[in-house]
Design a protein around this motif. Structure first.
Motif, mmCIF file in Angstrom:
data_model
loop_
_atom_site.group_PDB
_atom_site.id
_atom_site.type_symbol
_atom_site.label_atom_id
_atom_site.label_comp_id
_atom_site.label_asym_id
_atom_site.label_seq_id
_atom_site.Cartn_x
_atom_site.Cartn_y
_atom_site.Cartn_z
ATOM 1 N N GLU A 1 0.784 -1.217 -0.102
ATOM 2 C CA GLU A 1 -0.026 0.037 0.037
ATOM 3 C C GLU A 1 0.970 1.145 0.033
ATOM 4 N N ILE A 2 2.081 1.406 0.703
ATOM 5 C CA ILE A 2 2.957 2.427 0.921
ATOM 6 C C ILE A 2 3.525 2.520 -0.604
ATOM 7 N N GLU A 3 3.744 1.520 -1.404
ATOM 8 C CA GLU A 3 4.323 1.443 -2.584
ATOM 9 C C GLU A 3 3.343 2.250 -3.864
ATOM 10 N N LEU A 4 1.830 1.786 -3.471
ATOM 11 C CA LEU A 4 1.131 2.662 -4.306
ATOM 12 C C LEU A 4 0.742 3.962 -3.982
ATOM 13 N N LEU A 5 1.060 4.508 -2.656
ATOM 14 C CA LEU A 5 0.559 5.761 -2.358
ATOM 15 C C LEU A 5 1.703 6.544 -2.558
ATOM 16 N N ALA A 6 3.072 6.090 -2.159
ATOM 17 C CA ALA A 6 4.220 6.920 -2.185
ATOM 18 C C ALA A 6 5.325 6.549 -2.922
ATOM 19 N N GLY A 7 5.370 5.493 -3.772
ATOM 20 C CA GLY A 7 6.247 5.152 -4.512
ATOM 21 C C GLY A 7 7.300 4.066 -3.915
ATOM 22 N N PRO A 8 7.818 3.401 -4.930
ATOM 23 C CA PRO A 8 8.749 2.355 -4.320
ATOM 24 C C PRO A 8 9.974 2.665 -3.610
ATOM 25 N N GLU A 9 10.458 4.015 -3.992
ATOM 26 C CA GLU A 9 11.456 4.452 -2.856
ATOM 27 C C GLU A 9 11.059 4.530 -1.283
ATOM 28 N N ARG A 10 9.957 4.995 -1.195
ATOM 29 C CA ARG A 10 9.666 5.076 0.294
ATOM 30 C C ARG A 10 9.296 3.725 0.715
ATOM 31 N N ALA A 11 8.630 2.752 -0.097
ATOM 32 C CA ALA A 11 8.446 1.480 0.431
ATOM 33 C C ALA A 11 9.827 0.883 0.895
ATOM 34 N N ALA A 12 10.782 1.009 0.026
ATOM 35 C CA ALA A 12 12.112 0.548 0.308
ATOM 36 C C ALA A 12 12.893 0.764 1.404
ATOM 37 N N THR A 13 12.593 2.094 1.829
ATOM 38 C CA THR A 13 13.320 2.853 2.863
ATOM 39 C C THR A 13 12.433 2.210 4.162
ATOM 40 N N VAL A 14 11.013 2.038 4.117
ATOM 41 C CA VAL A 14 10.334 1.513 5.266
ATOM 42 C C VAL A 14 10.709 -0.116 5.339
ATOM 43 N N ARG A 15 10.758 -0.732 4.161
ATOM 44 C CA ARG A 15 11.265 -2.068 4.277
ATOM 45 C C ARG A 15 12.579 -2.353 4.836
ATOM 46 N N GLN A 16 13.671 -1.534 4.732
ATOM 47 C CA GLN A 16 14.911 -1.466 5.008
ATOM 48 C C GLN A 16 15.059 -1.198 6.605
ATOM 49 N N ARG A 17 14.050 -0.295 7.199
ATOM 50 C CA ARG A 17 14.230 0.116 8.480
ATOM 51 C C ARG A 17 13.339 -1.140 9.293
ATOM 52 N N MET A 18 12.563 -1.906 8.673
ATOM 53 C CA MET A 18 12.069 -3.076 9.221
ATOM 54 C C MET A 18 12.899 -4.263 9.391
ATOM 55 N N GLU A 19 13.820 -4.097 8.544
ATOM 56 C CA GLU A 19 14.710 -5.300 8.459
ATOM 57 C C GLU A 19 15.776 -5.063 9.610
ATOM 58 N N GLN A 20 16.043 -3.825 9.882
ATOM 59 C CA GLN A 20 16.947 -3.431 11.039
ATOM 60 C C GLN A 20 16.145 -3.579 12.238
ATOM 61 N N LEU A 21 14.963 -3.328 12.523
ATOM 62 C CA LEU A 21 14.157 -3.493 13.796
ATOM 63 C C LEU A 21 13.728 -5.013 14.231
ATOM 64 N N LEU A 22 13.664 -5.871 13.109
ATOM 65 C CA LEU A 22 13.342 -7.159 13.519
ATOM 66 C C LEU A 22 14.411 -8.149 13.803
ATOM 67 N N PRO A 23 14.066 -8.916 14.890
ATOM 68 C CA PRO A 23 15.194 -9.838 15.551
ATOM 69 C C PRO A 23 15.592 -10.622 14.199
ATOM 70 N N ARG A 24 16.884 -11.015 14.322
ATOM 71 C CA ARG A 24 17.269 -11.933 13.360
ATOM 72 C C ARG A 24 16.863 -13.127 13.701
ATOM 73 N N GLN A 25 16.804 -14.281 12.553
ATOM 74 C CA GLN A 25 16.607 -15.638 12.796
ATOM 75 C C GLN A 25 17.708 -16.271 13.025
ATOM 76 N N ASP A 26 17.551 -17.336 13.856
ATOM 77 C CA ASP A 26 18.658 -18.054 14.073
ATOM 78 C C ASP A 26 18.967 -19.175 13.059
#
Length: 186
Positions: A161-186
């Protein structure tokens, strides 16, 4: 220079969360407002200028307050080395140098709760005014997501929905931050 004026006069300064901030962001602790908590979630290793621009410029007052109250500290605080005013030639480090020194979050700072808070904030900022029903749906879905897989499922729909609303760059930024916040899988 005092902590109250430092971010205003040196906006490229990197900010770090203090132990007090980490305690505030732990489960069951809520002494700050949602905006203050959201800004704390985003703060680690970010330039003051980025954080001050949040909330249509109201982030500046929040950054000053969080610095004054000890929730945020400048990277390389006076105890760790010279202040930017004392840098050779009196010039601040270049943004490229700062980007290289931005710390990646340690696994101890990663959590589903932190990722969920970040997504709550994104939903509020991006969807609450434009589409309250969609925002409500996303918030309820986030509340129901209790494990990594369900959190990733909800975040994937939000990112589409972010990609549709704000574009792929904004979605990529949010995705990258999510990857930084989520715990790593063992």
């Amino acid at each position: 220079m005092s902590a109250l004026t430092f971010p205003l006069s040196f906006p490229s300064m990197l900010l770090l969360k203090t132990d007090k901030a980490r305690l505030e962001l732990s489960p069951g602790v809520r002494t700050l407002s949602l905006r203050e908590r959201s800004l704390l979630l985003l703060a680690e290793g970010r330039p003051a200028r980025e954080l001050e621009a949040l909330y249509h410029g109201a982030g500046k007052d929040i950054v000053v307050r969080l610095l004054a109250d000890g929730y945020l500290a400048p990277a390389g605080d006076a105890e760790d080395g010279p202040a930017p005013d004392d840098a050779p030639g009196g010039t601040p480090p270049s943004p490229a140098t700062q980007a290289e020194t931005t710390p990646a979050p340690s696994n101890a700072l990663r959590s589903l709760a932190g990722a969920r808070m970040y997504l709550f904030d994104i939903c509020e900022r991006m969807f609450a005014r434009r589409n309250p029903a969609l925002s409500h749906h996303f918030l309820e879905s986030l509340r129901a997501a209790r494990d990594r897989d369900s959190m990733l499922d909800v975040s994937a729909v939000i990112l589409e929905e972010i990609e549709l609303l704000a574009g792929p760059e904004r979605a990529a930024t949010v995705r990258q931050r999510m990857e930084q916040l989520l715990p790593r899988q063992d």
